[in-house]
Design an enzyme around this catalytic site. Structure first.
Site, PDB file in Angstrom:
ATOM      1  N   CYS A   8     -41.829 -56.816 -40.466  1.00  0.00           N
ATOM      2  CA  CYS A   8     -40.366 -56.415 -41.199  1.00  0.00           C
ATOM      3  C   CYS A   8     -39.448 -56.719 -41.350  1.00  0.00           C
ATOM      4  CB  CYS A   8     -40.328 -55.330 -41.745  1.00  0.00           C
ATOM      5  SG  CYS A   8     -39.602 -54.185 -39.963  1.00  0.00           S
ATOM      6  N   ASN A   9     -38.732 -57.671 -40.462  1.00  0.00           N
ATOM      7  CA  ASN A   9     -37.252 -57.966 -40.543  1.00  0.00           C
ATOM      8  C   ASN A   9     -37.290 -59.627 -40.444  1.00  0.00           C
ATOM      9  OD1 ASN A   9     -35.493 -55.485 -40.785  1.00  0.00           O
ATOM     10  ND2 ASN A   9     -36.096 -54.839 -39.331  1.00  0.00           N
ATOM     11  N   MET A  25     -35.454 -40.615 -41.915  1.00  0.00           N
ATOM     12  CA  MET A  25     -34.656 -40.667 -40.493  1.00  0.00           C
ATOM     13  C   MET A  25     -36.523 -39.716 -39.851  1.00  0.00           C
ATOM     14  SD  MET A  25     -32.229 -40.465 -38.263  1.00  0.00           S
ATOM     15  CE  MET A  25     -30.907 -40.433 -39.283  1.00  0.00           C
ATOM     16  N   GLY A  26     -37.032 -38.963 -40.527  1.00  0.00           N
ATOM     17  CA  GLY A  26     -37.943 -38.170 -39.578  1.00  0.00           C
ATOM     18  C   GLY A  26     -39.457 -39.520 -39.483  1.00  0.00           C
ATOM     19  N   SER A  61     -32.171 -58.909 -33.142  1.00  0.00           N
ATOM     20  CA  SER A  61     -32.258 -57.745 -34.381  1.00  0.00           C
ATOM     21  C   SER A  61     -32.103 -56.700 -34.351  1.00  0.00           C
ATOM     22  CB  SER A  61     -33.456 -56.743 -32.817  1.00  0.00           C
ATOM     23  OG  SER A  61     -34.652 -57.400 -32.853  1.00  0.00           O
ATOM     24  N   GLY A  67     -38.716 -32.700 -42.744  1.00  0.00           N
ATOM     25  CA  GLY A  67     -38.252 -33.841 -43.044  1.00  0.00           C
ATOM     26  C   GLY A  67     -39.266 -34.805 -42.544  1.00  0.00           C
ATOM     27  N   ALA A  68     -39.949 -36.216 -43.784  1.00  0.00           N
ATOM     28  CA  ALA A  68     -40.760 -36.856 -43.934  1.00  0.00           C
ATOM     29  C   ALA A  68     -39.590 -37.766 -45.036  1.00  0.00           C
ATOM     30  CB  ALA A  68     -41.929 -36.848 -44.735  1.00  0.00           C
ATOM     31  N   GLY A  69     -39.085 -38.203 -43.939  1.00  0.00           N
ATOM     32  CA  GLY A  69     -38.568 -39.510 -45.180  1.00  0.00           C
ATOM     33  C   GLY A  69     -38.301 -40.694 -44.019  1.00  0.00           C
TER      34      GLY A  69
END
Length: 422
Positions: A46-47, A191-192, A106, A187-189
Site C-alpha cells: 500500500c505504501n 484505529m480499530g 517505512s 469502533g471499526a474505523g
C-alpha cells in the site's frame, strides 16, 4: 530499481501503479517473455511499488526499458512513470533494498510487516521463474541485513504508533497471553482496524468487534475472521471482556462511571484492562479508579510513543551503519565472484602448460619410474616458478575486484592470456 513510495509519490499515483497478487504474477511472466535473460522481483504494497531488475548477458536493461514495461502493464505513458518514480542502479539499488527490508524506509520505521512483504515478493519471483542468480544473492543478503538491524539495534522493539504501544507494551504488563482472553473492540474505523492487526499478531483468538454501523463491523470482522457484535450488546460485552478497547468517533463517552458501576459489580473483581484510543475519550477517566480496573488513555499511550520515537532516533546511526556494512560486504562478494572464474582459468592454463613441459622434459632426459625423486624436484621447481609469476597479477586482480573493477584488470587479463569469455 525503479519505484515509488509514500516518500516521493502521491497516493493517487501509487494507486494507479499498484499490483494485486494476481497481477504481480502476470507481470513477472510478461517480463520474462520480453526479457528472457533478465531477472525481476516486484514489490507492491500500500505504501510502495518497486521493481528490482538485472540485465542479462546479451540484453541491455536500462531505466527506459523497465519504465516502458511498467507503463505498458499499468496503461500509462513511459514519461509518466519516469517523471514520478525514482531510479537506483548498482550499489545504490542494493543499499536501497537493504534499507527497505530493514524497515528503515517505512512510514512507521521499524514495523515488521515490510520484511515479510519483501520475502513474499521474492518467493513469488522464484515460483514464477523471474528470479535468478543475482536476485537470489541480493534478496538473501537483504534478509541478512534486516535480521542484523533487528538483532543489533532496538529500532524494531521501540513501537511508535498508539495501537502498537497499546497491544505490544501495555497489554503484556497486565496479561501474560491473549490466547484465552476476551478482547472487545468498540469502533471499526482506521484505529480499530490497525489495532485488530496488532491483536492478531499478538495471538488474540477471541475478539469481538462492535460498531454503531453493524454493516461496517461485519465487513471488517470478515476481513480479520473475528466476531461482529451489534452495538446494542455493548454492556453485556463489557461484563464479559478481559480487554476493552475504545476506538470510536463518538463525541461523548460511550461508557461513563454511572453506567459502568453495575457492570463492574457483575464482573466480581475480574481484572479488566481498558485501552482508550479515542479522541474524545470513549470511557470516563474515573472508571480507572475502581478496583481491578486498569485504564490507559490516549495521552498515556502517546507519551510512550514519543519516548520510543526518541529512542529510535538514537538507534538510527547504528542501523544505517549495519546497512552500509552489509552493502559493502555484498558488493565485495559480487566483485570477487566476477574475478573468480578468470583467476581459475588462468591457474588452469598455467597448470596445463606445466604438465606439458614436464612431460616433454621427462621424455628428453629419459627419466623413468626410477627417477621419481628427480621428477618430483623438477615439478616443485615448476610450481614455484608458476606461483611467483602469477602472484603479482592475481594480487592486482583481487585488489581491483575489491575496488569494483575500476581499473578493468579482469578484462585485461582475460584478453592478454586469451582466456575466453565463459
Amino acid at each position: 530499481m525503479i519505484g515509488c513510495s509514500h516518500h516521493d509519490a502521491a497516493v493517487e499515483f501509487r494507486e494507479k501503479i499498484a499490483f494485486t497478487s494476481d497481477q504481480v504474477g502476470a507481470a513477472l511472466a510478461d517480463f520474462h517473455d520480453r526479457f528472457p535473460s533478465c531477472e525481476l522481483v516486484l514489490i507492491s504494497t500500500c505504501n510502495r511499488i518497486e521493481l528490482y531488475t538485472t540485465s542479462g548477458d546479451n540484453q541491455a536493461l536500462d531505466r527506459d526499458a523497465v519504465a516502458g514495461f511498467l507503463a505498458d502493464q499499468r496503461s500509462l505513458t513511459t514519461d509518466e512513470v519516469i517523471d514520478q518514480m525514482i531510479y537506483r542502479a548498482g550499489v545504490e539499488a542494493v543499499e536501497h533494498l537493504f534499507t527497505v527490508a530493514a524497515s528503515l524506509d517505512s512510514m512507521v520505521v521499524g514495523e515488521a510487516q515490510i520484511l515479510a512483504q519483501v520475502k513474499q515478493a521474492y518467493d513469488l519471483a522464484c515460483t514464477s521463474g523471474s528470479a535468478g542468480p543475482l536476485t537470489h544473492n541480493v534478496f538473501q543478503a537483504a534478509n541478512r541485513a534486516a535480521k542484523r538491524v533487528q538483532q543489533e539495534t532496538s529500532i524494531h522493539r521501540r513501537r511508535v504508533s498508539v495501537p502498537s504501544v497499546a497491544v505490544g507494551e501495555v497489554i503484556p504488563e497486565v496479561f501474560d497471553s491473549l490466547s484465552k482472553k476476551r478482547v472487545v473492540i468498540c469502533g471499526a474505523g482506521e484505529m480499530g482496524e490497525e489495532t485488530l492487526r496488532y491483536l492478531i499478531q499478538a495471538g488474540a483468538k477471541d475478539i469481538h468487534l462492535l460498531n454503531r454501523s453493524f454493516e461496517r463491523a461485519v465487513a471488517l470482522a470478515e476481513t480479520f475472521d473475528v466476531t461482529p457484535v451489534p452495538w446494542t450488546e455493548l454492556l453485556d460485552e463489557v461484563v464479559a471482556a478481559d480487554v476493552l478497547i475504545g476506538a470510536t468517533a463518538a463525541t461523548e463517552p460511550i461508557i461513563d462511571q454511572a453506567t459502568f458501576l453495575p457492570l463492574h459489580a457483575k464482573r466480581k473483581n475480574r481484572v479488566l484492562l481498558i485501552l482508550d484510543l479515542a479522541v474524545p475519550r470513549d470511557f470516563e477517566a474515573s472508571i480507572g479508579d475502581l478496583s481491578s480496573v486498569y485504564l490507559y488513555g490516549i495521552d498515556d499511550l502517546k507519551a510512550a510513543c514519543e519516548r520510543n520515537r526518541r529512542e529510535r532516533q538514537k538507534e538510527w546511526p547504528k542501523a544505517k551503519q549495519v546497512i552500509a556494512e552489509e552493502t559493502e560486504r555484498f558488493i565485495s562478494a559480487i566483485h570477487h565472484r566476477g574475478a573468480g572464474p578468470v583467476i581459475q582459468r588462468l591457474r588452469t592454463q598455467a597448470t596445463d602448460l606445466k604438465q606439458d613441459e614436464l612431460m616433454r622434459l621427462k621424455n628428453k632426459l629419459g627419466l623413468g619410474e626410477s627417477d621419481a625423486a628427480t621428477v618430483k624436484e623438477i615439478e616443485k621447481s615448476f610450481d614455484r616458478l608458476i606461483n611467483k609469476l602469477l602472484h603479482p597479477p592475481l594480487t592486482s586482480i583481487k585488489d581491483d575486484a575489491a575496488e569494483g573493477h575500476r581499473r578493468g584488470l579482469v578484462e585485461a587479463v582475460r584478453h592478454l592470456f586469451n582466456l575466453g569469455d565463459e
